[in-house]
Design a protein around this motif. Structure first.
Motif, PDB file in Angstrom:
ATOM      1  N   GLU A   1       0.856  -1.177   0.000  1.00  0.00           N
ATOM      2  CA  GLU A   1       0.000   0.000   0.000  1.00  0.00           C
ATOM      3  C   GLU A   1       0.900   1.238   0.000  1.00  0.00           C
ATOM      4  N   GLY A   2       0.313   2.396  -0.287  1.00  0.00           N
ATOM      5  CA  GLY A   2       1.085   3.640  -0.212  1.00  0.00           C
ATOM      6  C   GLY A   2       1.679   3.841   1.159  1.00  0.00           C
ATOM      7  N   ARG A   3       0.926   3.452   2.198  1.00  0.00           N
ATOM      8  CA  ARG A   3       1.382   3.705   3.566  1.00  0.00           C
ATOM      9  C   ARG A   3       2.317   2.622   4.102  1.00  0.00           C
TER      10      ARG A   3
ATOM     11  N   LEU B   1       5.445   0.999   5.192  1.00  0.00           N
ATOM     12  CA  LEU B   1       6.787   1.504   5.483  1.00  0.00           C
ATOM     13  C   LEU B   1       7.834   0.528   4.951  1.00  0.00           C
TER      14      LEU B   1
ATOM     15  N   MET C   1      10.292   5.910   6.053  1.00  0.00           N
ATOM     16  CA  MET C   1      10.371   5.966   4.599  1.00  0.00           C
ATOM     17  C   MET C   1       9.348   4.950   4.079  1.00  0.00           C
ATOM     18  N   PHE C   2       8.615   5.328   3.053  1.00  0.00           N
ATOM     19  CA  PHE C   2       7.640   4.386   2.502  1.00  0.00           C
ATOM     20  C   PHE C   2       8.338   3.427   1.537  1.00  0.00           C
TER      21      PHE C   2
ATOM     22  N   LEU D   1       7.371   2.350  -1.247  1.00  0.00           N
ATOM     23  CA  LEU D   1       7.308   2.804  -2.644  1.00  0.00           C
ATOM     24  C   LEU D   1       8.379   3.843  -2.966  1.00  0.00           C
ATOM     25  N   GLU D   2       8.847   4.556  -1.932  1.00  0.00           N
ATOM     26  CA  GLU D   2       9.908   5.540  -2.170  1.00  0.00           C
ATOM     27  C   GLU D   2      11.247   4.854  -2.477  1.00  0.00           C
TER      28      GLU D   2
ATOM     29  N   GLU E   1      11.504   2.411  -4.560  1.00  0.00           N
ATOM     30  CA  GLU E   1      11.396   1.812  -5.899  1.00  0.00           C
ATOM     31  C   GLU E   1      12.698   2.028  -6.689  1.00  0.00           C
TER      32      GLU E   1
END
Lengths: 260, 154
Positions: free
Chosen positions: B18-20, B22, B62-63, B65-66, B68
């Protein structure tokens, strides 16, 4: 943490477009925003991740100006800025090394935490804060506790610091958070002296104008011996009373002048 | 849900997040790399430190997705290819650099990042670099000693 959509635009233009949507919020380094989300003190619908955009990275130094792109981390500023040592040193003492590898100058300024370090440097240097729409003088940028004059969807892209003749930042650490219990940035441009104080006031970063006038005539720490800081409007919390913070403003200003 | 792909300890991995989500939860729950510890979950304690593109970061702040396309190293990636302990890990063992061991993954990752930037740090520099890593056993003396030994052994 509340659920939200995380967008990863591939260019600055895409990011600005994404930020124009209702309920969208920029995510730079996230070192303040992510803890804020965990505490449910913010609940944006959409986070637009801008930390990885190469257009927002980098430092350049020319003709007495240090220009820092908004997505540049504190660690990079600390390691690369040469012509403005007080600024590099300030960046190198924010948080801890891991935080400095993620946190950005644009994020710090846009958040305007009343105890953050960068607002003091920007105000003392009268930095120019450039956004996707305009350039704002630091004197017109900070608008109280966690408030700035940025519009909705407006994004900081670059910050330009005029390099002073002499400058120093003195930070009295709050040892748990690594924020400034009180921090004072003194910058001298010819006969013009600017003193910016963070961590102390309930209205956020401010200039101590009496000290500036006294130091313009006599740039030595003894020049402010006779001044007192009014404790009215100072922050009071478990770490320090209003009068303690008022006292620290003077002490840290004297130390900063002496170290210039 | 979205798919995230990154290199973790030299291997390309991907997962649905998910976006959230971590980064700390991604490495622990999706990849089963539970060496990365979550202590405070508020970016104070440093037990979750990993390297992202060779820089120490707190993976709880930090998520996923960041990250990637990034290259991530966790404590599991610090051992030698034959499975024996890496230089920093060995120095922690030799110098009793851990008591309960909870903070140790973060301490080792921060220590390795420090030695990458500064191969011969002074004691003061080591202590300053560990500002964001908390040991509640208060075993700092031997942690510092371990890092000095790792620097000497490298």
């Amino acid at each position: 943490m509340y659920d939200f959509a995380l967008q990863r635009p591939q260019s600055l233009n895409e990011a600005i477009e994404a930020l124009s949507a209702e309920g969208a919020q920029a995510l730079a380094g996230g070192q303040t925003l992510i803890p804020t989300l965990k505490n449910r003190l913010a609940s944006p619908d959409v986070l637009v991740s801008i930390g990885g955009l190469s257009e927002l990275q980098g430092v350049s130094e020319t003709d007495g100006t240090v220009s820092i792109k908004a997505g540049t981390t504190h660690g990079v500023v600390a390691a690369t800025v040469e012509s403005y040592p007080a600024l590099a040193s300030l960046a190198g003492n924010i948080g801890d090394p891991a935080v400095r590898n993620r946190g950005t100058i644009g994020g710090s300024l846009a958040n305007n935490d009343p105890s953050a370090c960068y607002p003091a440097a920007a105000l003392a240097s009268n930095a120019s804060i450039t956004t996707n729409k305009r350039t704002i003088s630091a004197s017109d940028f900070f608008a109280g506790l966690f408030e700035t004059t940025l519009d909705e969807g407006e994004l900081i892209t670059q910050v330009d610091f005029p390099v002073p003749d002499a400058a120093n930042y003195q930070k009295f650490d709050q040892p748990a958070s690594r924020f400034a219990l009180v921090g004072v940035f003194v910058a001298k441009y010819g006969n013009d002296v600017r003193v910016a104080v963070t961590g102390a006031s309930e209205d956020g970063v401010f200039r101590w104008s009496e000290a500036e006038s006294a130091l313009a005539g006599n740039f030595s720490s003894s020049a402010i011996d006779g001044l007192e800081v009014d404790s009215e409007g100072m922050i009071e919390d478990i770490h320090g009373s209003k009068s303690y913070r008022a006292s620290l403003v003077k002490v840290m200003t004297k130390r900063a002048v002496a170290a210039c | 849900m979205a798919t995230v792909t990154m290199t973790v300890n030299g291997k390309s991995v991907s997962g649905e997040v998910e976006g959230r989500t971590l980064l700390s939860d991604f490495v622990r729950n999706n990849l089963n790399l539970t060496g990365t510890h979550i202590g405070c979950d508020t970016s104070q304690c440093g037990a979750c430190v990993v390297h992202v593109n060779s820089k120490a970061v707190k993976s709880c702040t930090m998520f996923a997705l960041e990250a990637e396309g990034s290259s991530v190293t966790t404590i599991e990636g610090m051992a030698n290819p034959d499975g024996s302990l890496g230089t920093v890990q060995q120095a922690f063992q030799d110098n009793h650099g851990l008591q309960c061991g909870f903070c140790t993954p973060g301490m080792v990752m921060s220590a390795a990042a420090l030695l990458e930037e500064n191969p011969n740090p002074t004691e003061t520099e080591i202590r300053e670099y560990l500002e964001g890593n908390i040991c509640r056993c208060t075993g700092y003396h031997n942690i510092v000693k371990s890092i000095q030994a790792a620097a000497a052994a490298a």
